[in-house]
Enzyme design. Structure first.
Site, PDB file in Angstrom:
ATOM      1  CG  HIS A  47      22.066  51.111  91.899  1.00  0.00           C
ATOM      2  ND1 HIS A  47      22.720  51.326  93.083  1.00  0.00           N
ATOM      3  CD2 HIS A  47      21.270  52.195  91.706  1.00  0.00           C
ATOM      4  CE1 HIS A  47      22.358  52.482  93.591  1.00  0.00           C
ATOM      5  NE2 HIS A  47      21.468  53.030  92.776  1.00  0.00           N
ATOM      6  CD  GLU A  49      26.085  47.541  91.881  1.00  0.00           C
ATOM      7  OE1 GLU A  49      25.430  48.213  91.054  1.00  0.00           O
ATOM      8  OE2 GLU A  49      26.773  48.069  92.770  1.00  0.00           O
ATOM      9  CB  CYS A  77      25.186  51.688  97.201  1.00  0.00           C
ATOM     10  SG  CYS A  77      23.725  50.851  96.526  1.00  0.00           S
ATOM     11  CB  CYS A  80      24.137  47.061  95.185  1.00  0.00           C
ATOM     12  SG  CYS A  80      23.152  48.089  94.064  1.00  0.00           S
TER      13      CYS A  80
END
Length: 143
Positions: A47, A49, A77, A80
């Site tokens: 992701h 992040e 999420c 993260c």
């Protein structure tokens, strides 16, 4: 947020879910920026992040990022959000809220749990309309 939105647009152009992130140092300097790369790297944890947190930590030579700000186009999420806590970022700023998969204001609410490692300052809804439109348009094209 402008840089994060540009990274989200680049991710969409690569066929990735359009989420972009930027990690700012305590002085406001950009330490890392990237967009989702889960498909390209065949890595469910890639992701935006996670990528910027890892890159900034490597750049600074430290597993901790105190005083840093994570800017992301979508509410992180749970994975993260937990990573931001583990890296000890000072602030998380995000654009669109994610009622389905978010981990800060929705879902797991990682920073509200009793065992939270760290609770960064959270600011949501920054350029929310623009960030949400990127996601909505991306998924509309897939259908």
């Amino acid at each position: 947020m402008g840089l994060a939105l540009a990274e989200a647009q680049a991710a969409a152009a690569r066929g990735e879910v359009p989420v972009g992130a930027v990690l700012l140092g305590p002085d406001g300097a950009v330490l890392a920026q990237d967009g989702n790369r889960t498909e390209a790297l065949c890595d469910a944890s890639a992701h935006a992040e996670m990528l910027v947190l890892r890159a900034a930590a490597a750049r600074l030579g430290s597993p901790r990022l105190p005083g840093c700000t994570l800017v992301v186009t979508l509410e992180p999420c749970a994975m993260c959000a937990a990573a931001a806590a583990a890296f000890r970022v000072g602030r998380v700023m995000f654009g669109a809220y994610d009622p389905k998969g978010g981990g800060i204001e929705h879902g797991a609410r990682v920073y509200e749990t009793q065992g939270a490692l760290h609770r960064p300052e959270v600011i949501g809804g920054i350029r929310e309309t623009e960030a949400a439109a990127l996601l909505r348009d991306f998924f509309k094209r897939l259908r």
